[in-house]
Design a protein around this motif. Structure first.
Motif, PDB file in Angstrom:
ATOM      1  N   ASN A 146      37.793  44.199  46.037  1.00 38.83           N
ATOM      2  CA  ASN A 146      39.038  44.889  45.692  1.00 38.83           C
ATOM      3  C   ASN A 146      39.757  45.300  46.968  1.00 38.83           C
ATOM      4  O   ASN A 146      39.270  46.154  47.715  1.00 38.83           O
ATOM      5  CB  ASN A 146      38.732  46.125  44.834  1.00 38.83           C
ATOM      6  N   ASN A 179      46.304  33.291  45.492  1.00 42.39           N
ATOM      7  CA  ASN A 179      45.353  33.769  44.492  1.00 42.39           C
ATOM      8  C   ASN A 179      43.907  33.369  44.751  1.00 42.39           C
ATOM      9  O   ASN A 179      43.040  33.661  43.933  1.00 42.39           O
ATOM     10  CB  ASN A 179      45.763  33.251  43.102  1.00 42.39           C
ATOM     11  N   THR A 180      43.620  32.685  45.856  1.00 44.44           N
ATOM     12  CA  THR A 180      42.281  32.148  46.088  1.00 44.44           C
ATOM     13  C   THR A 180      41.790  32.432  47.494  1.00 44.44           C
ATOM     14  O   THR A 180      42.501  32.204  48.467  1.00 44.44           O
ATOM     15  CB  THR A 180      42.268  30.615  45.866  1.00 44.44           C
ATOM     16  N   GLU A 239      32.659  40.610  43.457  1.00 43.57           N
ATOM     17  CA  GLU A 239      34.103  40.866  43.455  1.00 43.57           C
ATOM     18  C   GLU A 239      34.482  41.718  44.651  1.00 43.57           C
ATOM     19  O   GLU A 239      33.656  42.445  45.182  1.00 43.57           O
ATOM     20  CB  GLU A 239      34.561  41.498  42.148  1.00 43.57           C
ATOM     21  N   ARG A 253      42.404  42.673  42.934  1.00 47.00           N
ATOM     22  CA  ARG A 253      40.992  42.422  42.629  1.00 47.00           C
ATOM     23  C   ARG A 253      40.735  40.916  42.628  1.00 47.00           C
ATOM     24  O   ARG A 253      41.410  40.167  41.924  1.00 47.00           O
ATOM     25  CB  ARG A 253      40.690  43.005  41.250  1.00 47.00           C
ATOM     26  N   TYR A 254      39.749  40.486  43.401  1.00 49.14           N
ATOM     27  CA  TYR A 254      39.343  39.080  43.479  1.00 49.14           C
ATOM     28  C   TYR A 254      37.917  38.966  42.954  1.00 49.14           C
ATOM     29  O   TYR A 254      37.024  39.683  43.416  1.00 49.14           O
ATOM     30  CB  TYR A 254      39.409  38.570  44.916  1.00 49.14           C
ATOM     31  N   VAL A 255      37.712  38.064  41.996  1.00 45.46           N
ATOM     32  CA  VAL A 255      36.410  37.898  41.356  1.00 45.46           C
ATOM     33  C   VAL A 255      35.846  36.527  41.713  1.00 45.46           C
ATOM     34  O   VAL A 255      36.573  35.530  41.697  1.00 45.46           O
ATOM     35  CB  VAL A 255      36.541  38.045  39.814  1.00 45.46           C
ATOM     36  N   LYS A 256      34.542  36.493  42.004  1.00 42.41           N
ATOM     37  CA  LYS A 256      33.892  35.225  42.335  1.00 42.41           C
ATOM     38  C   LYS A 256      33.816  34.361  41.084  1.00 42.41           C
ATOM     39  O   LYS A 256      33.311  34.781  40.051  1.00 42.41           O
ATOM     40  CB  LYS A 256      32.485  35.453  42.872  1.00 42.41           C
ATOM     41  N   ILE A 257      34.347  33.141  41.177  1.00 35.08           N
ATOM     42  CA  ILE A 257      34.315  32.226  40.045  1.00 35.08           C
ATOM     43  C   ILE A 257      33.275  31.127  40.217  1.00 35.08           C
ATOM     44  O   ILE A 257      32.851  30.506  39.245  1.00 35.08           O
ATOM     45  CB  ILE A 257      35.700  31.615  39.765  1.00 35.08           C
ATOM     46  N   LYS A 295      38.926  34.359  42.920  1.00 38.75           N
ATOM     47  CA  LYS A 295      40.268  34.247  42.351  1.00 38.75           C
ATOM     48  C   LYS A 295      40.824  35.630  42.055  1.00 38.75           C
ATOM     49  O   LYS A 295      40.102  36.523  41.576  1.00 38.75           O
ATOM     50  CB  LYS A 295      40.242  33.442  41.044  1.00 38.75           C
ATOM     51  N   LYS A 296      42.107  35.800  42.303  1.00 40.31           N
ATOM     52  CA  LYS A 296      42.786  37.070  42.028  1.00 40.31           C
ATOM     53  C   LYS A 296      42.909  37.262  40.527  1.00 40.31           C
ATOM     54  O   LYS A 296      43.286  36.346  39.805  1.00 40.31           O
ATOM     55  CB  LYS A 296      44.151  37.094  42.697  1.00 40.31           C
ATOM     56  N   GLN A 297      42.583  38.447  40.062  1.00 39.75           N
ATOM     57  CA  GLN A 297      42.646  38.759  38.622  1.00 39.75           C
ATOM     58  C   GLN A 297      43.875  39.590  38.312  1.00 39.75           C
ATOM     59  O   GLN A 297      44.364  40.314  39.096  1.00 39.75           O
ATOM     60  CB  GLN A 297      41.400  39.532  38.185  1.00 39.75           C
TER      61      GLN A 297
END
Length: 110
Positions: free
Chosen positions: A50, A95-96, A48, A25-29, A108-110
């Motif tokens: 997935n 992770n990015t 995000e 899961r990658y979330v927009k930071i 970023k990977k959560q």
């Protein structure tokens, strides 16, 4: 004994090279400057992403969408089809991801 050690070293090196999976899961930071005009106006189109083994899922304007993705060098391409076509994200590190166009932002990977 040395051939066995060399064999295991080769296996370790090759398994590390083959691990180009984005699964997770990658979330927009934050927003970036690679976006569409809607993203630049502060409208988050994708918050995000997935990634599975071959398919990724994301919400676009509140609608869940999915597409098959491929990795080509330092980019991941998500083939969604329709009006969105193919989305592109640059792989910065493990992770990015940096999205472009409709999927712009730093993820970023959560």
């Amino acid at each position: 004994m040395k051939p066995i050690i060399y064999f295991f070293l080769l296996v370790l090196i090759l398994s590390g090279c083959a691990n180009n999976s984005l699964e997770g899961r990658y979330v927009k930071i934050k927003e970036n400057d690679r976006g569409s005009s809607l993203n630049l106006l502060g409208i988050n189109l994708v918050k995000e992403v997935n990634f599975g083994d071959e398919i990724c899922r994301f919400d676009y304007f509140g609608t869940t969408m999915s597409g098959k993705y491929t990795i080509d060098k330092n980019y991941v391409y998500i083939n969604v089809g329709g009006d969105l076509g193919t989305l592109a994200m640059e792989i910065i590190d493990d992770n990015t991801l940096e999205g472009e166009g409709w999927i712009s932002g730093t993820f970023k990977k959560q």
